[in-house]
Design a protein around this motif. Sequence first.
Motif, PDB file in Angstrom:
ATOM      1  N   ASN A   1      43.536  27.367  15.164  1.00  0.00           N
ATOM      2  CA  ASN A   1      44.518  27.412  14.072  1.00  0.00           C
ATOM      3  C   ASN A   1      43.868  27.070  12.743  1.00  0.00           C
ATOM      4  OD1 ASN A   1      46.637  28.169  15.732  1.00  0.00           O
ATOM      5  ND2 ASN A   1      47.302  26.062  16.114  1.00  0.00           N
ATOM      6  N   LYS A   2      42.964  26.089  12.761  1.00  0.00           N
ATOM      7  CA  LYS A   2      42.271  25.701  11.542  1.00  0.00           C
ATOM      8  C   LYS A   2      41.329  26.815  11.069  1.00  0.00           C
ATOM      9  CE  LYS A   2      43.866  21.608  10.639  1.00  0.00           C
ATOM     10  NZ  LYS A   2      44.539  21.313   9.339  1.00  0.00           N
ATOM     11  N   LEU A   3      40.649  27.453  12.007  1.00  0.00           N
ATOM     12  CA  LEU A   3      39.712  28.524  11.673  1.00  0.00           C
ATOM     13  C   LEU A   3      40.420  29.823  11.321  1.00  0.00           C
ATOM     14  CD1 LEU A   3      37.063  28.064  14.523  1.00  0.00           C
ATOM     15  CD2 LEU A   3      36.633  27.719  12.090  1.00  0.00           C
ATOM     16  N   ASN A   4      41.660  29.949  11.795  1.00  0.00           N
ATOM     17  CA  ASN A   4      42.408  31.191  11.655  1.00  0.00           C
ATOM     18  C   ASN A   4      41.673  32.330  12.362  1.00  0.00           C
ATOM     19  OD1 ASN A   4      44.619  32.725  10.763  1.00  0.00           O
ATOM     20  ND2 ASN A   4      43.550  33.383   8.904  1.00  0.00           N
TER      21      ASN A   4
ATOM     22  N   ALA B   1      37.152  15.426  12.313  1.00  0.00           N
ATOM     23  CA  ALA B   1      36.330  16.620  12.086  1.00  0.00           C
ATOM     24  C   ALA B   1      37.111  17.918  12.283  1.00  0.00           C
ATOM     25  CB  ALA B   1      35.109  16.600  13.013  1.00  0.00           C
ATOM     26  N   LEU B   2      38.035  17.941  13.241  1.00  0.00           N
ATOM     27  CA  LEU B   2      38.831  19.147  13.488  1.00  0.00           C
ATOM     28  C   LEU B   2      39.572  19.600  12.231  1.00  0.00           C
ATOM     29  CD1 LEU B   2      40.370  18.423  17.014  1.00  0.00           C
ATOM     30  CD2 LEU B   2      38.806  20.289  16.450  1.00  0.00           C
TER      31      LEU B   2
ATOM     32  N   ASP C   1      38.944  24.216   8.700  1.00  0.00           N
ATOM     33  CA  ASP C   1      39.533  25.242   7.839  1.00  0.00           C
ATOM     34  C   ASP C   1      38.576  25.694   6.734  1.00  0.00           C
ATOM     35  OD1 ASP C   1      39.561  22.933   6.329  1.00  0.00           O
ATOM     36  OD2 ASP C   1      41.722  22.975   5.896  1.00  0.00           O
ATOM     37  N   CYS C   2      37.562  24.886   6.430  1.00  0.00           N
ATOM     38  CA  CYS C   2      36.632  25.268   5.356  1.00  0.00           C
ATOM     39  C   CYS C   2      35.761  26.459   5.747  1.00  0.00           C
ATOM     40  CB  CYS C   2      35.753  24.079   4.961  1.00  0.00           C
ATOM     41  SG  CYS C   2      34.438  23.661   6.137  1.00  0.00           S
ATOM     42  N   PHE C   3      35.711  26.809   7.044  1.00  0.00           N
ATOM     43  CA  PHE C   3      34.875  27.926   7.495  1.00  0.00           C
ATOM     44  C   PHE C   3      35.578  29.276   7.385  1.00  0.00           C
ATOM     45  CE2 PHE C   3      33.095  24.264   9.738  1.00  0.00           C
ATOM     46  CZ  PHE C   3      31.755  24.413   9.440  1.00  0.00           C
ATOM     47  N   ASP C   4      36.879  29.273   7.136  1.00  0.00           N
ATOM     48  CA  ASP C   4      37.623  30.520   7.001  1.00  0.00           C
ATOM     49  C   ASP C   4      37.252  31.185   5.686  1.00  0.00           C
ATOM     50  OD1 ASP C   4      39.386  32.604   7.238  1.00  0.00           O
ATOM     51  OD2 ASP C   4      41.196  31.411   6.874  1.00  0.00           O
TER      52      ASP C   4
END
Length: 303
Positions: A255-258, A211-212, A216-219
């Motif tokens: 990092n994934k969310l930026n 899931a982690l 990145d799809c939320f950025d």
Amino acid sequence: MVTEVKQYGATFRLDYGLVYWNSRLEHEHIRLVSLFKKGDVICDMFAGIGPFSIPAGQKGCVVYANDLNPDSILYLKTNAKINKVEDYIFTYNMDARVFMQSLMAVPDPETKSKCQFVAANCCSEEMVSGNEHSTSNENQNDVQESFDGSSMVNTSAKRRQETSNEGDVACQEDANQTKKRNNKKVKSSGPLPVKPWEHIDHVLMNLPASALQFLDCFDGLVHKRYWKGSLPWIHCYCFIRSSESEESILCEAQNKLNAKIAEPIFHRVRDVAPNKAMFCLSFRLPVECLKEETEDHIRSVDG
């Protein structure tokens, strides 16, 4: 392999050979659903056969439920009917990233009134991502103020304290109330929401193995121009091994969310191995993830 199981007053029909189910997660299902309020809009990215979606629907929440495995969606629809919540659960058979992008996409002014995404519930089997193979989501495991900074932090801290002090009591009360509602169809308190790009309360990511990687799809996913109310809570399940820590997992998530996550909440779900435990990382979606509309885009939308 086809059987029925019961949890917190809900009945789940499933085929162990086609879908994932783990009865050991009953308390976690109850714990998380106890955070939801009637009328909340829930987005379940890896819904499985509905261990979170069904009780959320019984509570009066509107649920957008997605899973890549078509068999899971088939049983999710069946379970929604068995538990009399089919009017509150909209199912989709898509890749999770494509699902979120479709759900949050702002339609063109000419088609906005058609409510295409909600209507797509009737033909969700045809909506599949570019991933041609549809496999079972492994290890399926399976809180409203403005986004004023200070208001969000204060409310988040308060909610965190309330959750810590009253969590177990809320879980038990929620389970008892669900049992009483089991034989009654949920009564609608009004029209179902048809604009998820304007508001969602909770997003569930109950796929701890990976899931982690989907954060990145939320950025840039949420359009600031159209969003109303508070930003959604993200509940992301993950595994933490002995060589890892909450800090390292938080760093990976950021990092994934930026973007930086304010006041993350880690809840230990259970130990799955001597050196491996499952956790739920809950946090309010950072404001930095909002998509800023360019001046040219705004001018074209306004016509």
